[in-house]
Design an enzyme around this catalytic site. Structure first.
Site, PDB file in Angstrom:
ATOM      1  N   ASP A  34       0.860  -1.196  -0.045  1.00 46.24           N
ATOM      2  CA  ASP A  34       0.038   0.157   0.057  1.00 46.24           C
ATOM      3  C   ASP A  34       0.784   1.466   0.272  1.00 46.24           C
ATOM      4  O   ASP A  34       1.770   1.032   0.634  1.00 46.24           O
ATOM      5  CB  ASP A  34      -0.963  -0.144   1.235  1.00 46.24           C
ATOM      6  CG  ASP A  34      -1.853   1.044   1.356  1.00 46.24           C
ATOM      7  OD1 ASP A  34      -2.310   1.318   0.247  1.00 46.24           O
ATOM      8  OD2 ASP A  34      -2.071   1.620   2.474  1.00 46.24           O
ATOM      9  N   HIS A 107      -7.669  -0.810 -10.329  1.00 41.47           N
ATOM     10  CA  HIS A 107      -7.802   0.243  -9.275  1.00 41.47           C
ATOM     11  C   HIS A 107      -6.711   1.288  -9.471  1.00 41.47           C
ATOM     12  O   HIS A 107      -7.222   2.635  -9.447  1.00 41.47           O
ATOM     13  CB  HIS A 107      -7.493  -0.333  -8.138  1.00 41.47           C
ATOM     14  CG  HIS A 107      -7.471   0.604  -6.690  1.00 41.47           C
ATOM     15  ND1 HIS A 107      -8.476   1.465  -6.739  1.00 41.47           N
ATOM     16  CD2 HIS A 107      -6.634   0.896  -5.959  1.00 41.47           C
ATOM     17  CE1 HIS A 107      -8.161   2.245  -5.692  1.00 41.47           C
ATOM     18  NE2 HIS A 107      -7.123   1.974  -5.194  1.00 41.47           N
TER      19      HIS A 107
HETATM   20  C1  HEM Z   1     -11.380   0.091  -0.765  1.00 38.34           C
HETATM   21  C2  HEM Z   1     -10.116  -0.006  -0.347  1.00 38.34           C
HETATM   22  C3  HEM Z   1      -8.802   0.384  -1.112  1.00 38.34           C
HETATM   23  C4  HEM Z   1      -7.827  -0.460  -0.898  1.00 38.34           C
HETATM   24  C5  HEM Z   1      -7.470  -1.821  -0.447  1.00 38.34           C
HETATM   25  C6  HEM Z   1      -6.724   0.051  -1.806  1.00 38.34           C
HETATM   26  C7  HEM Z   1      -5.557  -0.422  -2.193  1.00 38.34           C
HETATM   27  C8  HEM Z   1      -4.600   0.138  -2.992  1.00 38.34           C
HETATM   28  C9  HEM Z   1      -3.446  -0.522  -3.646  1.00 38.34           C
HETATM   29  C10 HEM Z   1      -2.944  -2.025  -2.988  1.00 38.34           C
HETATM   30  C11 HEM Z   1      -2.742   0.312  -4.275  1.00 38.34           C
HETATM   31  C12 HEM Z   1      -1.514   0.134  -5.087  1.00 38.34           C
HETATM   32  C13 HEM Z   1      -0.095   0.558  -4.398  1.00 38.34           C
HETATM   33  C14 HEM Z   1      -0.204   2.250  -4.328  1.00 38.34           C
HETATM   34  O1  HEM Z   1       0.259   3.007  -4.816  1.00 38.34           O
HETATM   35  O2  HEM Z   1      -0.760   2.517  -3.145  1.00 38.34           O
HETATM   36  C15 HEM Z   1      -3.473   1.729  -4.378  1.00 38.34           C
HETATM   37  C16 HEM Z   1      -3.303   2.488  -5.184  1.00 38.34           C
HETATM   38  C17 HEM Z   1      -4.151   3.826  -5.110  1.00 38.34           C
HETATM   39  N1  HEM Z   1      -5.108   4.173  -4.587  1.00 38.34           N
HETATM   40 FE1  HEM Z   1      -6.201   2.924  -3.566  1.00 38.34          FE
HETATM   41  N2  HEM Z   1      -7.210   1.503  -2.393  1.00 38.34           N
HETATM   42  C18 HEM Z   1      -8.532   1.626  -1.500  1.00 38.34           C
HETATM   43  C19 HEM Z   1      -9.345   2.728  -2.003  1.00 38.34           C
HETATM   44  C20 HEM Z   1      -8.907   3.872  -2.282  1.00 38.34           C
HETATM   45  C21 HEM Z   1      -9.652   4.959  -2.380  1.00 38.34           C
HETATM   46  C22 HEM Z   1     -11.098   5.135  -1.680  1.00 38.34           C
HETATM   47  C23 HEM Z   1      -8.941   5.927  -3.110  1.00 38.34           C
HETATM   48  C24 HEM Z   1      -9.220   7.420  -3.223  1.00 38.34           C
HETATM   49  C25 HEM Z   1     -10.105   8.283  -2.735  1.00 38.34           C
HETATM   50  C26 HEM Z   1      -7.756   5.313  -3.452  1.00 38.34           C
HETATM   51  C27 HEM Z   1      -6.627   6.244  -4.340  1.00 38.34           C
HETATM   52  C28 HEM Z   1      -5.615   5.546  -4.698  1.00 38.34           C
HETATM   53  C29 HEM Z   1      -4.696   6.220  -5.567  1.00 38.34           C
HETATM   54  C30 HEM Z   1      -4.689   7.483  -5.993  1.00 38.34           C
HETATM   55  C31 HEM Z   1      -3.472   5.082  -5.897  1.00 38.34           C
HETATM   56  C32 HEM Z   1      -2.651   5.493  -6.747  1.00 38.34           C
HETATM   57  C33 HEM Z   1      -2.986   5.105  -7.978  1.00 38.34           C
HETATM   58  C34 HEM Z   1      -1.632   5.263  -9.186  1.00 38.34           C
HETATM   59  O3  HEM Z   1      -0.831   4.384  -9.399  1.00 38.34           O
HETATM   60  O4  HEM Z   1      -1.290   6.310  -9.406  1.00 38.34           O
HETATM   61  N3  HEM Z   1      -7.808   3.930  -2.961  1.00 38.34           N
HETATM   62  N4  HEM Z   1      -4.761   1.462  -3.547  1.00 38.34           N
END
Ligand code: HEM
Length: 191
Positions: A34, A107
């Site tokens: 994450d 995602h």
């Molecule tokens: C439902 C639960 C969620 C899980 C389990 C989750 C998990 C993850 C994971 C594993 C990544 C890839 C690694 C990283 O760059 O952090 C990621 C990327 C990201 N997440 Fe989430 N996420 C969740 C919800 C959200 C929400 C609600 C938002 C925004 C309001 C969000 C915004 C982002 C963004 C901006 C990225 C980076 C995308 C990129 O590569 O540019 N996430 N998330």
């Protein structure tokens, strides 16, 4: 918690309590590292804190939280390759997949609203075996609420893969005042 309640109990009612934990190398509960694409601590301030654009509230932050419950059986029933396409990264190496190998609603495509649009975020795992629930408590600190809102809107518009096995329980937007502003509030200098 009990100590908070000594002070806040007179003014508040507890409706929900979520006890988060750190999971395996700080991964999200879905098994992926994450925060890779989020700004590192030393670069975080301009993305997380209100700046000169709003002098009265400078150094405050817009914190947005969401409580998600996951259908972990559904998620764990997918092959790791399928999960990789869903997140847009490799589970074990954390390497990003080339765009053409990602699912259309991966995602990291659905949440990416531009490389300058970043927030400071964390996905805190939680679980309550007695209630048979496992989920993610999402927290994102932003300089502008619109930045977070845009990400969410795009996740919904693109039917983000995460939404196919996740149910949203709560969502809350807080404004966190800076320390000096909190002092002013506590000192009764503001009405
Ligand atoms: C439902 C639960 C969620 C899980 C389990 C989750 C998990 C993850 C994971 C594993 C990544 C890839 C690694 C990283 O760059 O952090 C990621 C990327 C990201 N997440 Fe989430 N996420 C969740 C919800 C959200 C929400 C609600 C938002 C925004 C309001 C969000 C915004 C982002 C963004 C901006 C990225 C980076 C995308 C990129 O590569 O540019 N996430 N998330």
């Amino acid at each position: 918690m009990a100590q908070y309640q000594q002070f806040l109990g007179k003014f508040t009612t507890v409706l929900d309590e979520v006890k988060g934990f750190r999971y395996l190398e700080g991964r999200a509960i879905i098994g992926y590292i994450d925060g890779t694409e989020a700004p590192q601590v030393e670069d975080a301030a301009p993305y997380a804190l209100v700046g000169d654009e709003d002098p009265e509230f400078i150094n405050g932050s817009y914190l947005f939280t969401q409580k998600w419950i996951h259908d972990m059986d559904k998620w764990n029933g997918l092959s790791v390759e399928h999960q990789d396409r869903a997140v847009g990264r490799q589970k074990f190496s954390d390497l990003e997949l080339p765009d053409e190998e990602k699912a259309e609603n991966a995602h990291n495509l659905a949440s990416n609203t531009g490389d300058d649009n970043k927030i400071i975020r964390m996905n805190v795992p939680f679980s309550n075996p007695a209630e048979k629930i496992t989920g993610t408590y999402f927290m994102g600190y932003a300089r502008h609420w619109e930045t977070t809102k845009e990400m969410l809107q795009q996740m919904v518009d693109m039917s983000d893969f995460l939404l196919t096995f996740s149910e949203l329980k709560t969502g809350t937007l807080y404004f966190i005042p800076s320390r000096p502003l909190l002092d002013e509030i506590a000192g009764g200098e503001l009405n």
